[in-house]
Design a protein around this motif. Structure first.
Motif, PDB file in Angstrom:
ATOM      1  N   MET A   1       0.836  -1.215   0.197  1.00  0.00           N
ATOM      2  CA  MET A   1       0.101  -0.065  -0.002  1.00  0.00           C
ATOM      3  C   MET A   1       0.798   1.227   0.009  1.00  0.00           C
ATOM      4  N   GLY A   2       1.848   1.263   1.005  1.00  0.00           N
ATOM      5  CA  GLY A   2       2.609   2.274   1.091  1.00  0.00           C
ATOM      6  C   GLY A   2       3.479   2.683  -0.277  1.00  0.00           C
ATOM      7  N   GLU A   3       3.695   1.717  -0.921  1.00  0.00           N
ATOM      8  CA  GLU A   3       4.697   1.808  -2.235  1.00  0.00           C
ATOM      9  C   GLU A   3       4.046   2.322  -3.405  1.00  0.00           C
ATOM     10  N   VAL A   4       2.621   1.914  -3.379  1.00  0.00           N
ATOM     11  CA  VAL A   4       1.594   2.419  -4.422  1.00  0.00           C
ATOM     12  C   VAL A   4       1.449   3.982  -4.061  1.00  0.00           C
ATOM     13  N   LEU A   5       1.284   4.469  -2.814  1.00  0.00           N
ATOM     14  CA  LEU A   5       0.952   5.723  -2.756  1.00  0.00           C
ATOM     15  C   LEU A   5       2.479   6.719  -2.925  1.00  0.00           C
ATOM     16  N   ALA A   6       3.235   6.033  -2.621  1.00  0.00           N
ATOM     17  CA  ALA A   6       4.633   6.875  -2.780  1.00  0.00           C
ATOM     18  C   ALA A   6       4.789   6.973  -4.249  1.00  0.00           C
ATOM     19  N   LEU A   7       4.516   5.875  -5.174  1.00  0.00           N
ATOM     20  CA  LEU A   7       4.693   6.244  -6.549  1.00  0.00           C
ATOM     21  C   LEU A   7       3.402   7.179  -6.946  1.00  0.00           C
ATOM     22  N   VAL A   8       2.246   7.230  -6.431  1.00  0.00           N
ATOM     23  CA  VAL A   8       1.097   8.046  -6.848  1.00  0.00           C
ATOM     24  C   VAL A   8       1.726   9.552  -6.499  1.00  0.00           C
ATOM     25  N   GLU A   9       2.274   9.758  -5.345  1.00  0.00           N
ATOM     26  CA  GLU A   9       2.516  11.109  -4.915  1.00  0.00           C
ATOM     27  C   GLU A   9       3.708  11.563  -6.012  1.00  0.00           C
ATOM     28  N   ALA A  10       4.899  10.690  -6.300  1.00  0.00           N
ATOM     29  CA  ALA A  10       5.788  10.824  -7.287  1.00  0.00           C
ATOM     30  C   ALA A  10       5.196  11.666  -8.528  1.00  0.00           C
ATOM     31  N   ARG A  11       4.243  10.907  -9.091  1.00  0.00           N
ATOM     32  CA  ARG A  11       3.378  10.994 -10.372  1.00  0.00           C
ATOM     33  C   ARG A  11       2.706  12.664 -10.242  1.00  0.00           C
ATOM     34  N   LEU A  12       2.223  12.820  -9.090  1.00  0.00           N
ATOM     35  CA  LEU A  12       1.467  14.010  -9.022  1.00  0.00           C
ATOM     36  C   LEU A  12       2.409  15.110  -8.823  1.00  0.00           C
ATOM     37  N   ARG A  13       3.587  14.928  -8.163  1.00  0.00           N
ATOM     38  CA  ARG A  13       4.623  16.023  -8.082  1.00  0.00           C
ATOM     39  C   ARG A  13       4.938  16.352  -9.512  1.00  0.00           C
ATOM     40  N   THR A  14       5.342  15.135 -10.202  1.00  0.00           N
ATOM     41  CA  THR A  14       5.833  15.225 -11.804  1.00  0.00           C
ATOM     42  C   THR A  14       4.990  16.218 -12.456  1.00  0.00           C
ATOM     43  N   ALA A  15       3.688  15.779 -12.449  1.00  0.00           N
ATOM     44  CA  ALA A  15       2.661  16.620 -13.116  1.00  0.00           C
ATOM     45  C   ALA A  15       2.282  18.114 -12.480  1.00  0.00           C
ATOM     46  N   LEU A  16       2.315  18.150 -11.570  1.00  0.00           N
ATOM     47  CA  LEU A  16       1.725  19.564 -10.709  1.00  0.00           C
ATOM     48  C   LEU A  16       2.527  20.303 -10.078  1.00  0.00           C
ATOM     49  N   GLY A  17       3.901  19.895  -9.837  1.00  0.00           N
ATOM     50  CA  GLY A  17       4.872  20.531  -9.050  1.00  0.00           C
ATOM     51  C   GLY A  17       4.843  20.076  -7.655  1.00  0.00           C
ATOM     52  N   GLU A  18       5.539  20.906  -6.922  1.00  0.00           N
ATOM     53  CA  GLU A  18       5.623  20.557  -5.405  1.00  0.00           C
ATOM     54  C   GLU A  18       4.273  21.342  -4.550  1.00  0.00           C
ATOM     55  N   PRO A  19       3.446  20.267  -3.999  1.00  0.00           N
ATOM     56  CA  PRO A  19       2.429  20.965  -3.077  1.00  0.00           C
ATOM     57  C   PRO A  19       2.831  21.705  -2.123  1.00  0.00           C
ATOM     58  N   ASP A  20       2.082  22.744  -1.888  1.00  0.00           N
ATOM     59  CA  ASP A  20       2.383  23.681  -0.955  1.00  0.00           C
ATOM     60  C   ASP A  20       1.501  23.752   0.455  1.00  0.00           C
ATOM     61  N   ALA A  21       0.901  22.839   0.545  1.00  0.00           N
ATOM     62  CA  ALA A  21       0.000  22.358   1.585  1.00  0.00           C
ATOM     63  C   ALA A  21      -0.420  20.923   1.477  1.00  0.00           C
ATOM     64  N   ARG A  22      -0.726  20.188   2.564  1.00  0.00           N
ATOM     65  CA  ARG A  22      -1.393  18.946   2.704  1.00  0.00           C
ATOM     66  C   ARG A  22      -1.998  18.653   3.929  1.00  0.00           C
ATOM     67  N   ALA A  23      -3.302  17.877   3.769  1.00  0.00           N
ATOM     68  CA  ALA A  23      -4.031  17.760   5.076  1.00  0.00           C
ATOM     69  C   ALA A  23      -4.509  16.345   4.992  1.00  0.00           C
ATOM     70  N   ALA A  24      -4.489  15.711   6.353  1.00  0.00           N
ATOM     71  CA  ALA A  24      -4.953  14.378   6.208  1.00  0.00           C
ATOM     72  C   ALA A  24      -6.144  14.252   7.041  1.00  0.00           C
ATOM     73  N   VAL A  25      -7.047  13.109   6.584  1.00  0.00           N
ATOM     74  CA  VAL A  25      -8.326  13.043   7.203  1.00  0.00           C
ATOM     75  C   VAL A  25      -8.703  11.425   7.345  1.00  0.00           C
ATOM     76  N   THR A  26      -8.924  11.062   8.314  1.00  0.00           N
ATOM     77  CA  THR A  26      -9.245   9.605   8.757  1.00  0.00           C
ATOM     78  C   THR A  26     -10.490   9.312   9.178  1.00  0.00           C
ATOM     79  N   PHE A  27     -11.307   8.763   8.537  1.00  0.00           N
ATOM     80  CA  PHE A  27     -12.717   8.082   8.857  1.00  0.00           C
ATOM     81  C   PHE A  27     -12.666   6.641   9.716  1.00  0.00           C
ATOM     82  N   LEU A  28     -13.495   6.680  10.436  1.00  0.00           N
ATOM     83  CA  LEU A  28     -13.948   5.259  11.056  1.00  0.00           C
ATOM     84  C   LEU A  28     -13.708   4.253  10.098  1.00  0.00           C
ATOM     85  N   GLY A  29     -13.001   3.353  10.198  1.00  0.00           N
ATOM     86  CA  GLY A  29     -13.054   2.196   9.389  1.00  0.00           C
ATOM     87  C   GLY A  29     -12.481   2.317   8.117  1.00  0.00           C
ATOM     88  N   THR A  30     -11.708   3.280   7.786  1.00  0.00           N
ATOM     89  CA  THR A  30     -11.092   3.517   6.604  1.00  0.00           C
ATOM     90  C   THR A  30      -9.507   4.025   6.685  1.00  0.00           C
TER      91      THR A  30
END
Length: 194
Positions: A1-30
């Motif tokens: 799972m972590g490996e997939v998300l690392a690749l996804v974030e790398a793709r987003l950075r390649t396409a959109l540049g460096e993110p200037d902010a990030r937020a995390a949300v966790t819902f019960l059971g997800t």
């Protein structure tokens, strides 16, 4: 799972540049869903990170396949500085958690609704899922995993969402196009539907 998300974030950075902010949300059971913000001139782009960690499962399947199945992240683009669009972080995380919570497959042409305005004063509580491939290219993963698709979200007013249910996604997109609708304007009203 972590490996997939690392690749996804790398793709987003390649396409959109460096993110200037990030937020995390966790819902019960997800799993945890992050939303990254990218500034691109007068545009602000919000991209989810976490929806693609698990493949989306067919709700009619007896067992969810832990490897095979469609994977996606969501991308919303709006004009910067016209509304308090940073409040869209939680609604976007809710939409990204939909496959885990409701057991649905999010695909182009689908409507997703959060039930409340996407940000304060917004005329939109739902979005139309558009075709991927324009802004961020699909991310191929090792077999037998499906690629991660980056699905653009187009905010819809309640009238547009109701019209889309009757006439279909393509008809609504054509209506927007013929009337020159600026889908990135966070303050826009409903397109003429008569």
């Amino acid at each position: 799972m972590g490996e997939v998300l690392a690749l996804v974030e790398a793709r987003l950075r390649t396409a959109l540049g460096e993110p200037d902010a990030r937020a995390a949300v966790t819902f019960l059971g997800t799993d945890r869903i992050e939303v990254l913000r990218f500034i691109d001139g007068d545009l602000v782009r919000y991209a989810t990170l976490g929806m693609s960690a698990q493949p989306m499962a067919d709700p009619t399947a007896a067992l969810a396949d832990p490897v095979k199945g469609p994977r996606a992240e969501l991308v919303l683009t709006v004009r910067a500085g016209l509304a308090d669009t940073d409040k869209v972080l939680r609604p976007l995380a809710v939409l990204a958690a939909t496959p885990q919570v409701e057991g649905v497959i999010v695909a182009p042409g689908a409507s997703l609704d959060v039930g409340d305005p996407l940000w304060p004063g917004a005329a939109f509580s739902s979005v139309l899922v558009a075709e991927p491939g324009g802004l961020v290219e699909d991310l191929e993963l090792d077999e037998p995993m499906d690629p991660v698709r980056f699905l653009p979200l187009l905010p819809m007013t309640s009238n547009e969402a109701a019209w889309k249910r009757v006439h279909g996604a393509q008809a609504l997109e054509e209506r927007w196009l013929t009337q020159g609708t600026d889908l990135r304007d966070p303050r826009r009203g409903s397109v003429r539907l008569d």
